[in-house]
Scaffold this motif. Structure first.
Motif, PDB file in Angstrom:
ATOM      1  N   LEU A  16       0.837  -1.207   0.000  1.00 36.56           N
ATOM      2  CA  LEU A  16       0.000   0.000   0.000  1.00 36.56           C
ATOM      3  C   LEU A  16       0.872   1.259   0.000  1.00 36.56           C
ATOM      4  O   LEU A  16       0.604   2.237  -0.692  1.00 36.56           O
ATOM      5  CB  LEU A  16      -0.934   0.008   1.216  1.00 36.56           C
ATOM      6  CG  LEU A  16      -1.939  -1.163   1.304  1.00 36.56           C
ATOM      7  CD1 LEU A  16      -2.670  -1.146   2.636  1.00 36.56           C
ATOM      8  CD2 LEU A  16      -2.941  -1.094   0.164  1.00 36.56           C
ATOM      9  N   GLU A  17       1.945   1.169   0.823  1.00 42.99           N
ATOM     10  CA  GLU A  17       2.850   2.306   0.955  1.00 42.99           C
ATOM     11  C   GLU A  17       3.514   2.608  -0.399  1.00 42.99           C
ATOM     12  O   GLU A  17       3.606   3.768  -0.825  1.00 42.99           O
ATOM     13  CB  GLU A  17       3.919   1.957   2.013  1.00 42.99           C
ATOM     14  CG  GLU A  17       4.711   3.146   2.538  1.00 42.99           C
ATOM     15  CD  GLU A  17       3.836   4.213   3.145  1.00 42.99           C
ATOM     16  OE1 GLU A  17       2.861   3.879   3.834  1.00 42.99           O
ATOM     17  OE2 GLU A  17       4.126   5.409   2.877  1.00 42.99           O
ATOM     18  N   ALA A  18       3.929   1.532  -1.085  1.00 36.40           N
ATOM     19  CA  ALA A  18       4.580   1.682  -2.389  1.00 36.40           C
ATOM     20  C   ALA A  18       3.639   2.328  -3.392  1.00 36.40           C
ATOM     21  O   ALA A  18       4.032   3.206  -4.182  1.00 36.40           O
ATOM     22  CB  ALA A  18       5.039   0.322  -2.896  1.00 36.40           C
ATOM     23  N   ALA A  19       2.374   1.918  -3.351  1.00 41.17           N
ATOM     24  CA  ALA A  19       1.381   2.479  -4.270  1.00 41.17           C
ATOM     25  C   ALA A  19       1.210   3.967  -4.012  1.00 41.17           C
ATOM     26  O   ALA A  19       1.103   4.768  -4.938  1.00 41.17           O
ATOM     27  CB  ALA A  19       0.059   1.759  -4.098  1.00 41.17           C
ATOM     28  N   ARG A  44      -7.352  -1.509  -7.281  1.00 38.30           N
ATOM     29  CA  ARG A  44      -6.288  -2.301  -7.902  1.00 38.30           C
ATOM     30  C   ARG A  44      -5.512  -3.167  -6.912  1.00 38.30           C
ATOM     31  O   ARG A  44      -4.886  -4.146  -7.303  1.00 38.30           O
ATOM     32  CB  ARG A  44      -5.287  -1.366  -8.612  1.00 38.30           C
ATOM     33  CG  ARG A  44      -5.888  -0.539  -9.729  1.00 38.30           C
ATOM     34  CD  ARG A  44      -6.085  -1.435 -10.950  1.00 38.30           C
ATOM     35  NE  ARG A  44      -6.842  -0.762 -11.986  1.00 38.30           N
ATOM     36  CZ  ARG A  44      -6.297  -0.037 -12.952  1.00 38.30           C
ATOM     37  NH1 ARG A  44      -4.995   0.122 -12.999  1.00 38.30           N
ATOM     38  NH2 ARG A  44      -7.057   0.527 -13.854  1.00 38.30           N
ATOM     39  N   ILE A  45      -5.521  -2.769  -5.624  1.00 37.43           N
ATOM     40  CA  ILE A  45      -4.712  -3.542  -4.661  1.00 37.43           C
ATOM     41  C   ILE A  45      -5.590  -4.206  -3.585  1.00 37.43           C
ATOM     42  O   ILE A  45      -5.567  -5.419  -3.421  1.00 37.43           O
ATOM     43  CB  ILE A  45      -3.654  -2.633  -3.985  1.00 37.43           C
ATOM     44  CG1 ILE A  45      -2.722  -2.089  -5.067  1.00 37.43           C
ATOM     45  CG2 ILE A  45      -2.901  -3.400  -2.907  1.00 37.43           C
ATOM     46  CD1 ILE A  45      -1.743  -1.064  -4.572  1.00 37.43           C
ATOM     47  N   THR A  46      -6.349  -3.348  -2.890  1.00 33.81           N
ATOM     48  CA  THR A  46      -7.096  -3.883  -1.746  1.00 33.81           C
ATOM     49  C   THR A  46      -8.080  -4.981  -2.179  1.00 33.81           C
ATOM     50  O   THR A  46      -8.055  -6.087  -1.634  1.00 33.81           O
ATOM     51  CB  THR A  46      -7.872  -2.739  -1.033  1.00 33.81           C
ATOM     52  OG1 THR A  46      -6.969  -1.681  -0.776  1.00 33.81           O
ATOM     53  CG2 THR A  46      -8.475  -3.219   0.265  1.00 33.81           C
ATOM     54  N   LEU A  47      -8.921  -4.658  -3.152  1.00 35.76           N
ATOM     55  CA  LEU A  47      -9.947  -5.616  -3.564  1.00 35.76           C
ATOM     56  C   LEU A  47      -9.363  -6.936  -4.079  1.00 35.76           C
ATOM     57  O   LEU A  47      -9.765  -8.010  -3.611  1.00 35.76           O
ATOM     58  CB  LEU A  47     -10.870  -5.005  -4.618  1.00 35.76           C
ATOM     59  CG  LEU A  47     -12.186  -4.404  -4.133  1.00 35.76           C
ATOM     60  CD1 LEU A  47     -13.049  -3.996  -5.304  1.00 35.76           C
ATOM     61  CD2 LEU A  47     -12.948  -5.361  -3.240  1.00 35.76           C
ATOM     62  N   PRO A  48      -8.396  -6.887  -5.023  1.00 36.87           N
ATOM     63  CA  PRO A  48      -7.844  -8.175  -5.508  1.00 36.87           C
ATOM     64  C   PRO A  48      -7.201  -8.995  -4.400  1.00 36.87           C
ATOM     65  O   PRO A  48      -7.372 -10.215  -4.353  1.00 36.87           O
ATOM     66  CB  PRO A  48      -6.801  -7.746  -6.544  1.00 36.87           C
ATOM     67  CG  PRO A  48      -7.214  -6.381  -6.978  1.00 36.87           C
ATOM     68  CD  PRO A  48      -7.857  -5.745  -5.798  1.00 36.87           C
ATOM     69  N   LEU A  49      -6.499  -8.312  -3.484  1.00 36.58           N
ATOM     70  CA  LEU A  49      -5.838  -9.079  -2.422  1.00 36.58           C
ATOM     71  C   LEU A  49      -6.841  -9.640  -1.411  1.00 36.58           C
ATOM     72  O   LEU A  49      -6.555 -10.606  -0.708  1.00 36.58           O
ATOM     73  CB  LEU A  49      -4.799  -8.206  -1.701  1.00 36.58           C
ATOM     74  CG  LEU A  49      -3.531  -7.909  -2.524  1.00 36.58           C
ATOM     75  CD1 LEU A  49      -2.610  -6.962  -1.778  1.00 36.58           C
ATOM     76  CD2 LEU A  49      -2.794  -9.206  -2.853  1.00 36.58           C
ATOM     77  N   MET A  50      -7.991  -8.987  -1.353  1.00 35.41           N
ATOM     78  CA  MET A  50      -9.011  -9.458  -0.397  1.00 35.41           C
ATOM     79  C   MET A  50      -9.931 -10.510  -1.004  1.00 35.41           C
ATOM     80  O   MET A  50     -10.823 -11.016  -0.311  1.00 35.41           O
ATOM     81  CB  MET A  50      -9.867  -8.277   0.059  1.00 35.41           C
ATOM     82  CG  MET A  50      -9.251  -7.503   1.194  1.00 35.41           C
ATOM     83  SD  MET A  50     -10.447  -6.317   1.766  1.00 35.41           S
ATOM     84  CE  MET A  50     -11.661  -7.357   2.522  1.00 35.41           C
ATOM     85  N   LEU A  51      -9.724 -10.806  -2.277  1.00 37.02           N
ATOM     86  CA  LEU A  51     -10.688 -11.672  -2.973  1.00 37.02           C
ATOM     87  C   LEU A  51     -10.961 -13.003  -2.251  1.00 37.02           C
ATOM     88  O   LEU A  51     -12.126 -13.396  -2.107  1.00 37.02           O
ATOM     89  CB  LEU A  51     -10.221 -11.921  -4.407  1.00 37.02           C
ATOM     90  CG  LEU A  51     -11.337 -12.346  -5.359  1.00 37.02           C
ATOM     91  CD1 LEU A  51     -12.444 -11.313  -5.406  1.00 37.02           C
ATOM     92  CD2 LEU A  51     -10.771 -12.575  -6.744  1.00 37.02           C
ATOM     93  N   PRO A  52      -9.906 -13.691  -1.772  1.00 37.44           N
ATOM     94  CA  PRO A  52     -10.203 -14.954  -1.064  1.00 37.44           C
ATOM     95  C   PRO A  52     -11.123 -14.737   0.133  1.00 37.44           C
ATOM     96  O   PRO A  52     -12.034 -15.515   0.367  1.00 37.44           O
ATOM     97  CB  PRO A  52      -8.824 -15.431  -0.610  1.00 37.44           C
ATOM     98  CG  PRO A  52      -7.861 -14.753  -1.509  1.00 37.44           C
ATOM     99  CD  PRO A  52      -8.459 -13.434  -1.856  1.00 37.44           C
TER     100      PRO A  52
END
Lengths: 293, 431
Positions: free
Chosen positions: A191-194, A207-215
């Motif tokens: 997140l910090e990098a983004a 682009r980051i939170t949702l895909p990583l939370m998909l499972p």
């Protein structure tokens, strides 16, 4: 070494035995018995209560031609999509995201979200009756009358909407807890990098939170959909499936067939179909998303 | 050492206490609704003393439907109490067919008070197989109750309607002149057995084909009488004479019976003598002042003439066929059939004791609204019941529910009723 392995396996089986026994006695046996019962004319009262007999597929044939069964399935579908997939998920996710930030009164906010789960289902149902039922005497009616608006009879005019709202209210906490757990697994450095790369908050979310939370989301959807199909006490207390079947979820339909019309065999047939639907939802979720649950 | 002695002493005392409690036999009685429980509790101490037993009154859910569901589930599981009531007369035949009720024919005929039972009460409890399984403690007498004060105020006739058409014309006049809903016949799925017991049977009894239970154990449903009865509902609903929305809610009786009728927003309804006591009388939360003057009664007119008042057994008592204390439970049953018990129930619920000698009881004489009904109870009409009536009652509830929602007409509702019963009992069960 071999002996030690055998001992470990034996100990493992011993530890699993109580759970397996409980599952076999209270889940598997009743489920299998329901399947058997669905092929009989078993009833709580009447001649077939004394002498039930096998009726083949008669209950299933009747079920597929029963408009009330299809109505119950439709009502359940709308209820699950409205309260679990949309209501609880969206508000649960919003709450989870809000709680990851440093906001004022964060603890108080958490308490408010969690409170609906503290009340037993039936108590919550009666509380909502005082909010919605009784014409002009309903709490919600008094509130809107204060603003000069003539209130409708909420549970008569918007019954399905009302139960969706009530179930959403009750389920936000579970969604929030599960989704918060998912959020906490996202590495902060990503997140910090983004952020350093200039991504805006919405872009980070999409682009980051949702895909990583998909499972986590898939797991939540699975649990939520299946448990919402089984919601009973809250709605039974509020509407008993009425008016005119407008809120008759399959759970209530099964109860009404089994314990109001006293037709256990037919009720069991509906239960078997609902079990198959729930299993199909579970399998579809897992397969479509290719996620290990 | 001292603590051991103390512990031993405590054990001995506990054992002694347990032994003395276990010494008295216990009979478990199921009862529901606070008013009924209060009535039962007035006679329990005397029964305990007279038989030297202990009685445990188990409180069941108040709504009749929930009560019946729990009771039947326990009866099916074999763990129901020794004594209980069937909520309505129409439930008895199916409970008999299920094997849940112990036959009491020789016991009731040998009972010293047997001769005091009204003939109609004995007829009502005599089952389709000729046996008696339930004790008729109370009767309910049902007819149409109307707001006499409102009709007189608006100059509308309070004369007895002569036919269904006459009753419907009066209802239309009431709606037009007062603006209030005119006539309520309980209906719909959420009213449960009341759709049949407090509505449909009134109409059926006034048709040329009143008997629903056929001689050969079948149900006479494919008759003009059934269709015409459903058409009566359709007229009430389509002409906006009956409040529909409240009947689709979870407790459909609350708004029309307890709120609209006392407020004058509903002018007439089917009801029983209990309405003078429980619904709008001294036991009501919303009483109508001077209720016996303000509220008058009409007998139910027949389709083409003649009038009738419905009489039925109210919550008849039965002994669990699987009771471990069958003999003792039967003794308790007849104690519950006493005048004192019947009057205690009449005081709180407004039903009529099934015994003639209740008329001599001073406490009953004080219930002035019930005394004339008790005196005329033998003139009541009733429909014979048979196994399958619980399915029939549910079918009536569903058929009238479809009419309430205006999804169908009388012919469609008739089809729903027949189809529902055929689905559960088979085509051979329906004529």
């Amino acid at each position: 070494m071999k002996h030690r392995r055998r001992t470990a396996a034996w100990q493992l089986n011993l530890l699993l035995f109580p759970s397996a026994l409980i599952l076999a006695l209270f889940i598997i046996y009743p489920a299998l018995y329901s399947v058997y019962m669905s092929f009989t004319n078993e009833a709580l009262v009447g001649p077939s209560a004394r002498n039930p007999s096998l009726v083949g597929f008669r209950n299933y044939l009747r079920l597929f031609g029963d408009a009330e069964f299809w109505n119950a399935l439709y009502v359940t579908l709308v209820f699950v999509v409205g309260s679990a997939i949309i209501g609880q998920f969206v508000l649960g996710l919003a709450s989870a995201l809000a709680l990851t930030r440093r906001i004022r009164f964060r603890s108080l906010f958490s308490v408010f979200i969690l409170l609906p789960n503290a009340a037993p289902e039936v108590v919550a149902g009666f509380m909502w009756i005082s909010m919605l039922a009784g014409g002009d005497n309903a709490t919600l009616s008094r509130i809107v009358m204060f603003f000069g608006i003539t209130p409708p009879d909420w549970l008569q005019v918007f019954p399905l909407w009302m139960i969706i709202i009530v179930n959403t209210w009750r389920g936000i906490a579970t969604a929030m807890i599960l989704l918060s757990a998912g959020l906490s697994t996202i590495p902060q450095d990503v997140l910090e990098a983004a952020r350093i790369d200039g991504a805006r908050p919405f872009q980070i979310f999409r682009r980051i939170t949702l895909p990583l939370m998909l499972p986590t989301i898939v797991l939540y959807m699975l649990i939520s959909a299946v448990s919402t199909i089984a919601v009973f006490g809250l709605i039974y207390t509020l509407t008993r499936g009425g008016p005119g079947g407008a809120t008759e979820l399959v759970s209530i339909y099964i109860y009404n067939q089994s314990f109001t019309a006293f037709q256990l065999g037919y009720g069991a047939a509906v239960s078997v179909i609902v079990l198959l639907i729930s299993m199909a939802i579970g399998i579809a979720y897992v397969r479509m998303m290719a996620v290990k649950v | 050492m001292q603590s051991r002695i103390l512990a031993l002493g405590a054990c001995a005392l506990t054992l002694l206490a347990t032994t003395s409690i276990a010494g008295a036999q216990t009979i478990r009685i199921a009862e529901h609704r606070q008013a009924r429980i209060d009535a039962l509790n007035t006679v329990v101490p005397a029964i305990e003393e007279s038989l030297g037993i202990e009685i445990e009154v188990i409180e069941y859910p108040a709504p009749e439907r929930d009560y019946l569901t729990r009771l039947l589930t326990e009866l099916r599981a074999g763990n129901a109490p020794d004594l209980f009531t069937a909520p309505r007369g129409q439930d008895v035949a199916d409970m008999v067919a299920s094997g849940y009720l112990a036959p009491i024919t020789p016991d009731i005929q040998a009972w010293t008070d047997y001769d005091q039972l009204f003939d109609v009460a004995v007829e009502l409890v005599t089952s389709y197989d000729g046996e008696i399984y339930v004790l008729p403690q109370m009767l309910n007498v049902q007819q149409i109750y109307f707001r006499r004060d409102i009709l007189e105020e608006h100059g509308i006739s309070t004369e007895q309607p002569a036919t269904w058409a006459d009753l419907l014309d009066r209802a239309r006049e009431i709606r037009e002149v007062t603006g209030a809903y005119a006539l309520l016949f309980p209906s719909g799925v959420t009213w449960g057995g009341g759709a049949f017991g407090e509505g449909f049977q009134y109409l059926m009894a006034g048709t040329p084909t009143p008997e629903l239970a056929g001689e050969d154990g079948t149900l006479n449903l494919r008759t003009d009488g059934v269709r015409d009865a459903l058409n009566f509902y359709a007229d009430l609903i389509n002409d906006d004479l009956m409040p529909v929305q409240p009947l689709l809610g979870p407790e459909p009786w609350v708004i029309p019976k307890y709120e609209m009728f006392p407020a004058g927003e509903l002018v007439a309804t089917t009801c029983g003598s209990w309405c003078y006591i429980y619904d709008w009388g001294p036991e009501s939360r919303n009483p109508i002042p001077d209720v016996t003057q303000a509220v008058g009664t009409w007998a139910m007119p027949g389709q083409d003439g003649g009038v009738h008042v419905m009489v039925d057994i109210d919550s008849p008592w039965a002994v669990n066929a699987d009771s471990a204390e069958l003999e003792l439970a039967t003794q308790v049953l007849f104690e519950i059939g006493s005048v004192e018990a019947a009057v205690a129930y009449a005081e709180r619920l407004g039903n009529i004791p099934a015994r003639r000698d209740a008329a001599d009881n001073p406490d009953f004489q004080a219930l002035t609204a019930l005394v004339p009904v008790h005196a005329n109870v033998e003139n009541g009409t009733f429909l014979r019941t048979a196994p399958g009536f619980s399915v029939l009652a549910e079918g009536v509830a569903r058929a009238t529910d479809a009419l309430l929602r205006q999804e169908t007409d009388a012919d469609g509702a008739h089809e729903i009723l027949v189809e529902y019963v055929v689905n559960f009992l088979g085509d051979d069960a329906v004529n």
